[in-house]
Design a protein around this motif. Structure first.
Motif, mmCIF file in Angstrom:
data_model
loop_
_atom_site.group_PDB
_atom_site.id
_atom_site.type_symbol
_atom_site.label_atom_id
_atom_site.label_comp_id
_atom_site.label_asym_id
_atom_site.label_seq_id
_atom_site.Cartn_x
_atom_site.Cartn_y
_atom_site.Cartn_z
ATOM 1 N N MET A 14 38.695 15.265 19.099
ATOM 2 C CA MET A 14 39.662 14.904 17.846
ATOM 3 C C MET A 14 40.505 15.897 17.418
ATOM 4 O O MET A 14 41.810 15.585 17.099
ATOM 5 C CB MET A 14 38.611 14.775 16.782
ATOM 6 N N LEU A 15 40.287 17.325 17.480
ATOM 7 C CA LEU A 15 41.132 18.151 17.291
ATOM 8 C C LEU A 15 42.530 18.361 17.999
ATOM 9 O O LEU A 15 43.739 18.203 17.715
ATOM 10 C CB LEU A 15 40.657 19.486 17.254
ATOM 11 N N VAL A 29 42.475 26.051 11.013
ATOM 12 C CA VAL A 29 41.392 25.340 10.919
ATOM 13 C C VAL A 29 40.491 26.122 10.497
ATOM 14 O O VAL A 29 40.090 27.002 10.853
ATOM 15 C CB VAL A 29 41.054 24.928 12.410
ATOM 16 N N THR A 30 39.558 25.549 9.562
ATOM 17 C CA THR A 30 38.266 26.231 8.776
ATOM 18 C C THR A 30 37.059 25.333 9.355
ATOM 19 O O THR A 30 37.127 24.107 9.636
ATOM 20 C CB THR A 30 38.319 26.260 7.351
ATOM 21 N N GLY A 36 31.242 27.158 14.122
ATOM 22 C CA GLY A 36 31.757 28.613 14.264
ATOM 23 C C GLY A 36 31.238 29.489 15.120
ATOM 24 O O GLY A 36 31.300 30.196 15.873
ATOM 25 N N LYS A 37 29.642 29.052 15.464
ATOM 26 C CA LYS A 37 28.797 29.363 16.536
ATOM 27 C C LYS A 37 29.013 29.167 17.861
ATOM 28 O O LYS A 37 28.636 29.432 18.982
ATOM 29 C CB LYS A 37 27.241 29.381 16.333
ATOM 30 N N ASP A 38 30.010 28.144 18.090
ATOM 31 C CA ASP A 38 30.206 27.673 19.303
ATOM 32 C C ASP A 38 31.843 27.995 19.960
ATOM 33 O O ASP A 38 32.790 27.596 19.501
ATOM 34 C CB ASP A 38 30.356 26.135 19.306
ATOM 35 N N LEU A 39 31.345 28.779 21.003
ATOM 36 C CA LEU A 39 32.761 29.577 21.527
ATOM 37 C C LEU A 39 33.345 28.710 22.117
ATOM 38 O O LEU A 39 34.833 28.801 22.102
ATOM 39 C CB LEU A 39 32.215 30.740 22.502
ATOM 40 N N ALA A 40 33.093 27.436 22.855
ATOM 41 C CA ALA A 40 34.098 26.574 23.296
ATOM 42 C C ALA A 40 35.054 25.686 22.353
ATOM 43 O O ALA A 40 35.990 25.626 22.558
ATOM 44 C CB ALA A 40 33.139 25.595 24.194
ATOM 45 N N PHE A 41 34.256 25.685 20.932
ATOM 46 C CA PHE A 41 34.984 25.252 20.070
ATOM 47 C C PHE A 41 36.016 26.099 19.490
ATOM 48 O O PHE A 41 37.259 25.722 19.343
ATOM 49 C CB PHE A 41 34.024 24.856 18.897
#
Length: 86
Positions: A14-15, A29-30, A36-41
């Motif tokens: 979506m982003l 982006v907040t 926040g724990k997902d490095l891929a995100f």
């Protein structure tokens, strides 16, 4: 045809979609600790040339610059959690 995707997979897609469409003018982006724990995100945000402010778990280790990971062999690299998405 529907395909399973986690909420983090959906958020990344979506982003990317909204940024590529030009419908967003911001640079930040907040997100909460689930994202926040997902490095891929977080890497996906960075790849879109955006900044992020992410909540993280208290035990999260952070760095100011991404470290260079060195491994003796590829088996070690393949099993390391910080390498899988690079």
């Amino acid at each position: 045809d529907l395909k399973f995707a986690t909420k983090l997979d959906l958020a990344r897609e979506m982003l990317r979609t909204v940024v590529k469409s030009g419908q967003i003018e911001g640079q930040w982006v907040t997100c909460d600790e689930d994202y926040g724990k997902d490095l891929a995100f977080l890497d996906a945000i960075d790849e879109l040339n955006l900044y992020y402010l992410a909540d993280v778990l208290p035990q999260t280790q952070v760095w100011l610059e991404r470290p260079l990971w060195k491994f003796q062999n590829m088996e070690d690299a393949d099993s390391h959690p910080n390498v899988k998405n690079w």
